[in-house]
Design a protein around this motif. Structure first.
Motif, PDB file in Angstrom:
ATOM      1  N   ARG A 353      22.031 -13.189 -27.757  1.00 30.14           N
ATOM      2  CA  ARG A 353      22.799 -13.822 -28.829  1.00 30.14           C
ATOM      3  C   ARG A 353      21.893 -13.991 -30.043  1.00 30.14           C
ATOM      4  NH1 ARG A 353      24.667 -20.037 -28.630  1.00 30.14           N
ATOM      5  NH2 ARG A 353      22.437 -20.271 -29.000  1.00 30.14           N
ATOM      6  N   LEU A 354      22.315 -13.399 -31.139  1.00 27.10           N
ATOM      7  CA  LEU A 354      21.611 -13.563 -32.412  1.00 27.10           C
ATOM      8  C   LEU A 354      22.522 -14.343 -33.346  1.00 27.10           C
ATOM      9  CD1 LEU A 354      21.253 -10.337 -31.353  1.00 27.10           C
ATOM     10  CD2 LEU A 354      19.529 -10.407 -33.153  1.00 27.10           C
ATOM     11  N   SER A 355      21.973 -15.353 -34.013  1.00 26.23           N
ATOM     12  CA  SER A 355      22.774 -16.136 -34.966  1.00 26.23           C
ATOM     13  C   SER A 355      21.879 -16.521 -36.136  1.00 26.23           C
ATOM     14  CB  SER A 355      23.369 -17.376 -34.284  1.00 26.23           C
ATOM     15  OG  SER A 355      22.417 -18.074 -33.515  1.00 26.23           O
ATOM     16  N   TRP A 356      22.380 -16.314 -37.329  1.00 21.56           N
ATOM     17  CA  TRP A 356      21.585 -16.452 -38.538  1.00 21.56           C
ATOM     18  C   TRP A 356      22.348 -17.282 -39.557  1.00 21.56           C
ATOM     19  CZ3 TRP A 356      23.547 -12.144 -36.272  1.00 21.56           C
ATOM     20  CH2 TRP A 356      24.644 -11.548 -36.880  1.00 21.56           C
ATOM     21  N   CYS A 357      21.818 -17.378 -40.779  1.00 18.80           N
ATOM     22  CA  CYS A 357      22.481 -18.173 -41.814  1.00 18.80           C
ATOM     23  C   CYS A 357      22.010 -17.719 -43.189  1.00 18.80           C
ATOM     24  CB  CYS A 357      22.212 -19.659 -41.611  1.00 18.80           C
ATOM     25  SG  CYS A 357      20.507 -20.167 -41.938  1.00 18.80           S
ATOM     26  N   HIS A 358      22.498 -18.415 -44.205  1.00 21.00           N
ATOM     27  CA  HIS A 358      22.148 -18.060 -45.581  1.00 21.00           C
ATOM     28  C   HIS A 358      20.681 -18.318 -45.899  1.00 21.00           C
ATOM     29  CE1 HIS A 358      23.035 -22.329 -45.485  1.00 21.00           C
ATOM     30  NE2 HIS A 358      22.377 -22.472 -46.615  1.00 21.00           N
ATOM     31  N   LEU A 359      19.994 -19.070 -45.049  1.00 20.47           N
ATOM     32  CA  LEU A 359      18.577 -19.374 -45.256  1.00 20.47           C
ATOM     33  C   LEU A 359      17.654 -18.421 -44.500  1.00 20.47           C
ATOM     34  CD1 LEU A 359      18.819 -23.263 -44.883  1.00 20.47           C
ATOM     35  CD2 LEU A 359      18.571 -21.991 -47.020  1.00 20.47           C
ATOM     36  N   THR A 360      18.227 -17.506 -43.731  1.00 21.38           N
ATOM     37  CA  THR A 360      17.430 -16.616 -42.892  1.00 21.38           C
ATOM     38  C   THR A 360      16.720 -15.559 -43.738  1.00 21.38           C
ATOM     39  OG1 THR A 360      19.006 -16.885 -41.078  1.00 21.38           O
ATOM     40  CG2 THR A 360      17.488 -15.022 -40.937  1.00 21.38           C
ATOM     41  N   PRO A 361      15.393 -15.411 -43.569  1.00 21.10           N
ATOM     42  CA  PRO A 361      14.670 -14.381 -44.328  1.00 21.10           C
ATOM     43  C   PRO A 361      14.911 -12.989 -43.748  1.00 21.10           C
ATOM     44  CG  PRO A 361      13.159 -15.543 -42.882  1.00 21.10           C
ATOM     45  CD  PRO A 361      14.492 -16.238 -42.756  1.00 21.10           C
ATOM     46  N   ALA A 362      14.404 -11.981 -44.418  1.00 18.81           N
ATOM     47  CA  ALA A 362      14.573 -10.599 -43.973  1.00 18.81           C
ATOM     48  C   ALA A 362      13.842 -10.356 -42.653  1.00 18.81           C
ATOM     49  CB  ALA A 362      14.061  -9.646 -45.043  1.00 18.81           C
ATOM     50  N   VAL A 363      14.379  -9.435 -41.872  1.00 24.32           N
ATOM     51  CA  VAL A 363      13.803  -9.077 -40.576  1.00 24.32           C
ATOM     52  C   VAL A 363      13.346  -7.616 -40.616  1.00 24.32           C
ATOM     53  CG1 VAL A 363      14.345  -8.684 -38.131  1.00 24.32           C
ATOM     54  CG2 VAL A 363      15.175 -10.743 -39.281  1.00 24.32           C
ATOM     55  N   ASP A 364      12.216  -7.349 -39.975  1.00 23.89           N
ATOM     56  CA  ASP A 364      11.741  -5.973 -39.826  1.00 23.89           C
ATOM     57  C   ASP A 364      12.471  -5.363 -38.633  1.00 23.89           C
ATOM     58  OD1 ASP A 364      10.435  -3.595 -39.471  1.00 23.89           O
ATOM     59  OD2 ASP A 364       8.410  -4.439 -39.490  1.00 23.89           O
ATOM     60  N   TRP A 365      13.664  -4.814 -38.895  1.00 21.51           N
ATOM     61  CA  TRP A 365      14.493  -4.304 -37.804  1.00 21.51           C
ATOM     62  C   TRP A 365      13.891  -3.060 -37.163  1.00 21.51           C
ATOM     63  CZ3 TRP A 365      17.415  -7.578 -35.668  1.00 21.51           C
ATOM     64  CH2 TRP A 365      18.026  -8.587 -36.421  1.00 21.51           C
ATOM     65  N   GLN A 366      13.113  -2.296 -37.906  1.00 20.85           N
ATOM     66  CA  GLN A 366      12.439  -1.143 -37.309  1.00 20.85           C
ATOM     67  C   GLN A 366      11.475  -1.599 -36.230  1.00 20.85           C
ATOM     68  OE1 GLN A 366      10.547   1.484 -40.112  1.00 20.85           O
ATOM     69  NE2 GLN A 366       9.634   2.762 -38.511  1.00 20.85           N
ATOM     70  N   ARG A 367      10.751  -2.677 -36.502  1.00 20.52           N
ATOM     71  CA  ARG A 367       9.828  -3.240 -35.516  1.00 20.52           C
ATOM     72  C   ARG A 367      10.600  -3.746 -34.294  1.00 20.52           C
ATOM     73  NH1 ARG A 367       5.538  -3.175 -32.543  1.00 20.52           N
ATOM     74  NH2 ARG A 367       4.674  -5.217 -32.017  1.00 20.52           N
ATOM     75  N   VAL A 368      11.731  -4.399 -34.526  1.00 21.65           N
ATOM     76  CA  VAL A 368      12.549  -4.921 -33.424  1.00 21.65           C
ATOM     77  C   VAL A 368      13.018  -3.788 -32.519  1.00 21.65           C
ATOM     78  CG1 VAL A 368      14.747  -6.035 -32.848  1.00 21.65           C
ATOM     79  CG2 VAL A 368      13.298  -6.987 -34.662  1.00 21.65           C
ATOM     80  N   THR A 369      13.547  -2.745 -33.113  1.00 19.98           N
ATOM     81  CA  THR A 369      14.067  -1.634 -32.304  1.00 19.98           C
ATOM     82  C   THR A 369      12.944  -0.908 -31.559  1.00 19.98           C
ATOM     83  OG1 THR A 369      14.038  -0.197 -34.262  1.00 19.98           O
ATOM     84  CG2 THR A 369      16.105  -1.298 -33.736  1.00 19.98           C
ATOM     85  N   GLU A 370      11.764  -0.801 -32.176  1.00 18.18           N
ATOM     86  CA  GLU A 370      10.626  -0.174 -31.496  1.00 18.18           C
ATOM     87  C   GLU A 370      10.242  -0.962 -30.254  1.00 18.18           C
ATOM     88  OE1 GLU A 370       7.588  -0.012 -34.413  1.00 18.18           O
ATOM     89  OE2 GLU A 370       8.405   1.754 -35.445  1.00 18.18           O
ATOM     90  N   ILE A 371      10.184  -2.279 -30.371  1.00 19.84           N
ATOM     91  CA  ILE A 371       9.818  -3.124 -29.232  1.00 19.84           C
ATOM     92  C   ILE A 371      10.825  -2.968 -28.115  1.00 19.84           C
ATOM     93  CG2 ILE A 371       9.602  -5.525 -28.469  1.00 19.84           C
ATOM     94  CD1 ILE A 371       8.443  -6.146 -31.271  1.00 19.84           C
ATOM     95  N   LEU A 372      12.098  -2.995 -28.465  1.00 21.73           N
ATOM     96  CA  LEU A 372      13.141  -2.918 -27.456  1.00 21.73           C
ATOM     97  C   LEU A 372      13.173  -1.552 -26.775  1.00 21.73           C
ATOM     98  CD1 LEU A 372      15.958  -4.918 -29.273  1.00 21.73           C
ATOM     99  CD2 LEU A 372      14.651  -5.640 -27.268  1.00 21.73           C
ATOM    100  N   ARG A 373      12.924  -0.483 -27.525  1.00 29.47           N
ATOM    101  CA  ARG A 373      12.907   0.852 -26.929  1.00 29.47           C
ATOM    102  C   ARG A 373      11.800   0.972 -25.868  1.00 29.47           C
ATOM    103  NH1 ARG A 373      14.167   2.940 -32.284  1.00 29.47           N
ATOM    104  NH2 ARG A 373      16.298   3.804 -32.256  1.00 29.47           N
ATOM    105  N   GLN A 374      10.678   0.316 -26.112  1.00 27.36           N
ATOM    106  CA  GLN A 374       9.572   0.374 -25.183  1.00 27.36           C
ATOM    107  C   GLN A 374       9.887  -0.318 -23.854  1.00 27.36           C
ATOM    108  OE1 GLN A 374       6.215  -1.274 -27.307  1.00 27.36           O
ATOM    109  NE2 GLN A 374       6.235   0.347 -28.840  1.00 27.36           N
ATOM    110  N   LEU A 375      10.903  -1.180 -23.862  1.00 29.51           N
ATOM    111  CA  LEU A 375      11.274  -1.899 -22.648  1.00 29.51           C
ATOM    112  C   LEU A 375      12.217  -1.096 -21.759  1.00 29.51           C
ATOM    113  CD1 LEU A 375      11.972  -5.461 -24.132  1.00 29.51           C
ATOM    114  CD2 LEU A 375       9.885  -4.657 -23.002  1.00 29.51           C
ATOM    115  N   ARG A 376      12.783  -0.043 -22.324  1.00 28.28           N
ATOM    116  CA  ARG A 376      13.730   0.764 -21.565  1.00 28.28           C
ATOM    117  C   ARG A 376      12.994   1.558 -20.472  1.00 28.28           C
ATOM    118  NH1 ARG A 376      18.157   1.914 -25.420  1.00 28.28           N
ATOM    119  NH2 ARG A 376      19.651   0.293 -24.827  1.00 28.28           N
ATOM    120  N   PRO A 377      13.575   1.585 -19.271  1.00 28.08           N
ATOM    121  CA  PRO A 377      12.951   2.415 -18.240  1.00 28.08           C
ATOM    122  C   PRO A 377      13.006   3.893 -18.638  1.00 28.08           C
ATOM    123  CG  PRO A 377      15.001   1.388 -17.449  1.00 28.08           C
ATOM    124  CD  PRO A 377      14.742   0.887 -18.819  1.00 28.08           C
ATOM    125  N   SER A 378      11.932   4.583 -18.404  1.00 28.08           N
ATOM    126  CA  SER A 378      11.857   5.993 -18.803  1.00 28.08           C
ATOM    127  C   SER A 378      12.612   6.891 -17.815  1.00 28.08           C
ATOM    128  CB  SER A 378      10.395   6.434 -18.896  1.00 28.08           C
ATOM    129  OG  SER A 378       9.738   6.183 -17.683  1.00 28.08           O
TER     130      SER A 378
END
Length: 378
Positions: A353-378
């Motif tokens: 669950r992700l929940s944000w607001c008008h005060l939320t700063p920018a996120v490095d989504w490329q970094r997020v997706t890289e981390i998550l891809r590494q968790l996938r079983p090969s």
């Protein structure tokens, strides 16, 4: 520092809210129950001003706002507070839904233990209950209907307008847990058919420890609530104890800003949402809850093959998020909300669950997706 994406658990505090609360902590510290001097008079005026600000969000009267410690207490006061009158009148049937917060489900279970008959409406894969099922379940002896406004885990809004139409000619009291929707989805709560609305300050950029039960009057009288605590007679005899003026003033300020800045906040959340959806689409994520009914600041997704606890741990230096309700996250029990939606356990175990607001700063989504891809079983 990780970017905070758990606003459904609690929101950051608006700067003007923090400043106002600090003023009543440090300088204007009077007790509103002591209007015999200027300190007490000013504190009382601040409380009544906040009461009006909160009432305005839902188009209620200021004297219909009863301050509590939060939405959990407000829910309990609404549900358990009606029990004595309902039992005396021989109306011993109550209705709720399968995706309610534990702050509603557990009081309903307590009423069931006391002898009330409880009907729990199912929900569909979209996360919503069917108003037609409510209509079919409604009985002459139904005393109370309790439905949330917005689900805390999925962000899915419930069909309140349709519910209001069904209950228009029925005498049942209607309670709405609006902890997640108050100040974020305005029109549904302004429907005068809703008798009882539970709200919380820390979900709308206000302080923790303060909430309210909005109890709309019928024929000039409040719903026949009985207090859960005794001693002092504050809040129309329904909630005794010294009022926390700093928290109340901050809550009022937060309510004022929620009304004033509603559209700007929604637009900011929509813009952020587009980035979130794009990032998780690249990972093959499956959304839990129908996008058509989901508020713009929440997303619940499942990532196939990646358990949520592993994802949360791996991301903790980049984004702070959760997998379920903050009130039950410590138990590690499966989400009753996702189970009610028919989502298989293996998919629910991979939900975030992700929940944000008008005060939320920018996120490095490329970094997020890289981390998550590494968790996938090969």
């Amino acid at each position: 520092m990780a970017v905070y994406l758990d606003c459904n658990a609690t929101t950051p505090v608006e700067p003007s809210v923090a400043a106002l609360a600090a003023r009543f902590l440090e300088k204007d510290f009077g007790n509103p129950a002591s209007p015999i001097h200027d300190y007490g008079l000013f504190a009382r005026a601040a409380v009544e001003h906040a009461r009006a600000q909160i009432a305005k969000v839902v188009a209620a009267r200021p004297d219909e706002v009863i301050f509590t410690s939060g939405a959990t207490e407000a829910n309990n006061l609404a549900l358990l507070g009606l029990a004595e009158t309902a039992w005396r009148e021989g109306r011993c049937h109550i209705i709720t839904t399968a995706v309610e917060h534990k702050a509603v489900l557990e009081p309903c279970e307590e009423l069931q233990r006391l002898g009330f008959e409880l009907t729990v409406l199912p929900v569909g894969a979209d996360g919503r209950f069917n108003p037609k099922q409510l209509a079919a379940t409604l009985r002459p002896d139904t005393a109370l209907v309790s439905t949330m406004q917005v689900n805390n885990e999925t962000g899915v809004s419930q069909p309140l307008a349709e519910t209001a139409a069904i209950l228009a000619g029925h005498g049942a009291w209607w309670h709405v847990d609006a902890a997640q929707g108050f100040g974020k989805e305005l029109e549904p709560l302004q429907n005068p058919r809703i008798d009882l609305i539970a709200v919380s300050g820390h979900k709308i950029y206000g302080p923790k420890g303060i909430g309210a039960l909005v109890a709309r009057k019928r024929d000039g009288r409040l719903p026949p609530l009985k207090p859960l605590m005794f001693g002092g007679g504050q809040e129309q005899g329904l909630r005794p104890g010294t009022l926390p003026v700093p928290l109340i003033a901050g809550f009022g300020e937060a309510a004022k800003l929620a009304l004033r800045d509603h559209e700007q906040r929604r637009e900011a959340c929509r813009t952020f949402r587009a980035e979130v959806l794009q990032a998780f689409a690249e990972l093959g994520a499956r959304q839990n809850g129908d996008e058509r009914y989901t508020l713009p600041h929440v997303l619940n997704v499942s990532l196939p093959g990646i358990p949520s606890d592993k994802a949360i741990h791996a991301l903790k230096g980049t984004i702070a998020l959760s997998s379920t309700s903050a009130c039950t996250s410590h138990t590690r029990t499966p989400s009753h909300v996702l189970a009610a939606m028919g989502i298989p356990p293996e998919r629910a175990e991979c939900s975030l669950r992700l929940s944000w607001c008008h005060l939320t700063p920018a996120v490095d989504w490329q970094r997020v997706t890289e981390i998550l891809r590494q968790l996938r079983p090969s």
